[in-house]
Structure formats: C-alpha cells, structure tokens
Scaffold this active site. Structure first.
Site, mmCIF file in Angstrom:
data_model
loop_
_atom_site.group_PDB
_atom_site.id
_atom_site.type_symbol
_atom_site.label_atom_id
_atom_site.label_comp_id
_atom_site.label_asym_id
_atom_site.label_seq_id
_atom_site.Cartn_x
_atom_site.Cartn_y
_atom_site.Cartn_z
ATOM 1 C CG ASP A 16 12.624 121.922 48.054
ATOM 2 O OD1 ASP A 16 13.450 122.217 48.935
ATOM 3 O OD2 ASP A 16 11.412 122.160 48.138
ATOM 4 C CG ASP B 60 16.003 124.096 51.752
ATOM 5 O OD1 ASP B 60 15.832 125.292 51.435
ATOM 6 O OD2 ASP B 60 15.121 123.425 52.317
ATOM 7 C CD GLU B 61 12.726 126.393 47.008
ATOM 8 O OE1 GLU B 61 11.773 126.420 46.221
ATOM 9 O OE2 GLU B 61 12.663 126.818 48.181
#
Length: 470
Positions: free
Chosen positions: A11, A105-106
């Site tokens: 993350d 983003d993950e």
C-alpha cells in the site's frame, strides 16, 4: 491459509499527496490535500501532515478547509499517478506472475508463485528489497504487509504505515485479531458495524464467540458464515492476477446546480467523449450505455440502453446518452451527471446502422463537433475551458476560449521553465517554478492568456528516469 507468510500486500503511503510533495519541493513536510476543490468536492488523499489536523479521505472539502486552512489544496492529476502506478506494478510483476492490483496504489502479490519466498526470512527479505526498489524508482514510499492470507497481509500493511514492513506469522491470527474492532474485518462497514454493536459485538473475539449460527441469523447465510470464518483468522482467498473490468464510467459533480437543458445536454456529450476515451484506453468496447443523473434533491436516476453490438464509437455513445437524457426530468436542477458503458468486450462488432448514423451525424455537424470535442478534451485534462463572450452573452463557436489553470497542474514558461499552478483568478495565474530535484522555487504571476505560458507534461520524480519500461 498458508504455513508461511508468502502473501504480500503493498500500500503506497498517502499516494496522491505524496506524489505531489515529491513533485513540488516547496510542499515537502507541509499539509497537502488532493481532491475536488469546488464546494461539493471531497478529499481524495491527505498527506500525513494534513491528517494531523483531522483531514482524511472522503471528507467534504469544505470541512477539510476549516480543519486545515493553511494546507495546499490541489486538483488530482490522475494521468501522472497512473504513470507512477505502472512503474510500481512492473516491480511487483518481477516478483511473481500472480499480482492482484486493487487500485493505483495497492496490490496483493503471491510470493510463493514467484518462487522467491517459502518462509518468513525469505519473505521479509523480498519485502524489504521491494520497498527499496520502489523508493529508488519513484522517489515514493510504500508499506508492506506479509502473512499467510490476504486479510492478514492487508492488516499488516496498515500497521506498517507509513514506510514500514510488518510480518505476521501464520498461527498467530486469532491472537492478533481478538481484541480488535469488528471494523478491521473485510466487509464490515459502518452499517454492519453498528448492527453488530447493537447485538453486543464490538470486537473480533465477540464474533468468534457468538458462533456461526448467530452471525447467520443477524447478517444472512453468506455474510454471516464468511464473517465467522474471518473472525477465527481463516481466509483462503487466492491472489487473482486478472480482474476483468465490468464497466467504464465518468461523472462530474457541479458546484452549482445546472438548470439549462442545453447546458445539461452539452455536459452529457462531454462526459460521453471522456468515457469513450477511457473505454478505448482499456482496450474494450461495450454494448450498454448508462446515464446517471443526481437531481437537486439528491434523488439519483439511472437510465440505460443496450445496443445490438459492442461499440467504442464516440458518436454512438454520445447519441445514446442524449436519448437517455430525453427521458429524464431535470426540472429543479441537476447536481451530478455521469455516463458509463457496460457489457464490455475486447472487440467491436460493427453495427452498420449505428455506423451509418455516425457518418450522417458527422456530415451534419462537421466542424462544430470537432470544436466541442476539443474544448471538452481540455476540460477532461483538468485545465478546463470557458467561452469568453463579451457582456456575458451566451457563448458560441466564434467566442474566444479563455484558458483556465487548475491548482497543482504542470506548466512551462518560455523564460522561467517548468513550474506548477498555485492558483488563479480575476484573469491572473500564479505559478511556482521548481522541479522535483530542485530547491523550492520562486513564485511569479502572469495573465491567464500569457502566450509564453503553456500546460506541460509532468516531470519524472527521479532525475534521469525513463518513463517507458524503466
């Protein structure tokens, strides 16, 4: 459940805000809020400095401004964030063939499938190397969680924030989860959490002790049984490499309710153009066109039309969205509009009738369609466009187009070089001239139509970085 912590969850830390701070030296260490800047905007991401004031994602922007009046408020640059995300996902792809992106983003990574880890020590080494590679490639930090399941790996990465790594050994899940709030479990949102609280269950151990039958009675068969397993630390969901998109859509919330029917139609057409742009970028076509309208009283209507075959033709989508709009009562005003395409396919089945209609439409409107698309394209990139008609007259095709400058977006000046927009208004735009690798730069103000000032592409965050396949 695995016997070794070989599921990794990455993350990125305050991704949008961190990317803006990395790109803008003058904002480093200062509160930064990224999101919609209008009165109905919401926070997309807040930097850790802004979070100390109580600002968080999904918060109304007006509330954020009251909590942190001196923060920098910027419009999102999604193309820029996507380019960074592609670099990060490439690094993850080197670790394993099984990478499951959840957002820009993950992502989850199955390290076992990549043959790089089979125990805690080797998994930790991979995680630390990944964090170092991300920092070297993008200049940003990410937090890593390692565990024997996706649920626990995600919890671990949250504990690792910011810029850390947490490994949870398989077999310790129940001890870890027991005292935590029920909200830590996937699928337990505010409504479910409140329902459980009223039943006397506030911690994960309460759920485990309640038993499966009680949870099924409260939440239904599927949700109750799943929650009981997770409360005991069980999660056997695999890392899935491919997630098929089900739909592509775009929507806009307006600062002031729209009442003029012509303006509403124009906005729907603009959204249709943007939607097709995303559709083509994803390599898809679609059969079902969907229109979303949120009215002045917050009531939301959706209308759809299914075509005879999948399409990625902007004229076809635009005309279908227009037909759907005709069936919607917009009396009283519209606060949000959206256009989407579902029923996606990887090819376009040529609809001869739609094609003929598109050609006829092209002949009929000609240059006016091109001009409208050009103006819409500028708005979609965040720079916006507005017709400058003398004396407040209704704009027409011959009216001059005034350039608008969104806070945070990149510009280049013929004399001063690269910079970014700090703000604009009353015919002026303020620019700070600096680069990601420079010292904080100087601020200068120009006329919004200064011919030496132009929008520009974002600079890489790391000097000498090669964008494609770096």
């Amino acid at each position: 459940m695995r016997a070794a912590p070989t599921i990794l969850h990455l993350d990125m830390d305050a991704f949008f805000a961190a990317a803006e701070q990395a790109a803008k030296p003058s904002l480093r260490g200062k509160p930064v809020v990224v999101g919609g800047l209008g009165p109905r905007g919401v926070v997309a991401t807040a930097s850790y400095e802004a979070r100390r004031f109580g600002v968080h994602s999904a918060m109304p922007m007006g509330q954020a401004r009251r909590l942190a009046p001196n923060a920098a408020y910027l419009v999102p640059r999604f193309a820029f964030y996507r380019s960074i995300s592609e670099q990060v996902m490439e690094l993850l792809g080197r670790l394993s063939p099984l990478v499951e992106p959840l957002s820009l983003d993950e992502a989850f990574v199955d390290l076992e499938a990549g043959g790089l880890a089979d125990d805690g020590a080797s998994a930790r080494a991979v995680g630390e190397r990944l964090r170092a590679d991300i920092l070297a490639t993008t200049g940003l930090t990410g937090s890593v969680g390692l565990a024997g399941s996706k649920m626990i790996a995600k919890i671990a990465s949250e504990e690792a924030k910011p810029d850390g790594l947490v490994l949870i050994e398989p077999g310790t899940e129940r001890e870890l989860l027991g005292p935590r709030s029920v909200r830590i479990l996937p699928g337990v949102g505010p409504a479910t959490g409140e329902h459980l609280r009223r039943a006397g269950m506030t911690t994960v151990s309460d759920l485990a002790e309640a038993g499966e039958d009680e949870l099924v009675r409260l939440l239904g068969r599927a949700h109750g049984a799943s929650l009981h397993r997770m409360a005991q630390g069980y999660d056997d969901r695999p890392v899935v490499a491919e997630r098929d998109a089900k739909s592509v859509s775009v929507e806009d919330t307006f600062d002031v309710d729209l009442h003029d029917r012509v303006r509403i139609r124009t906005e729907v057409e603009r959204l249709a153009e943007r939607c097709v742009g995303r559709l083509r970028a994803s390599g898809h076509s679609g059969r079902t066109i969907v229109l979303k309208v949120r009215r002045y009283d917050f009531s939301t209507l959706t209308r759809s039309e299914t075509l005879r075959g999948p399409t990625d033709d902007p004229v076809v989508v635009r005309e279908a969205a227009g037909r759907l709009l005709e069936a919607v009562d917009t009396t009283g005003g519209v606060r949000l509009l959206g256009v989407g395409v579902s029923g996606l396919a990887d090819y376009t089945q040529e609809d001869l009738f739609a094609q003929a209609e598109a050609e006829a439409e092209g002949e009929r409107v000609g240059a006016s369609v091109a001009a409208s698309a050009a103006v819409s394209g500028a708005a979609a990139e965040g720079l916006g466009s507005a017709s400058a008609a003398a004396g407040g007259a209704v704009p027409d095709e011959s009216a001059a187009v005034e350039r608008r400058w969104a806070p945070g977006h990149d510009v280049r000046h013929a004399v001063h070089g690269a910079g970014w927009v700090q703000g604009s208004g009353v015919g002026r735009v303020t620019v700070r001239f600096e680069e990601p690798w420079s010292a904080p730069g100087r601020v200068r103000t120009f006329s919004v139509d200064d011919p030496e000032l132009e929008p520009s592409e974002p600079l890489p965050l790391v000097r000498g970085e090669c964008r494609a396949g770096a």
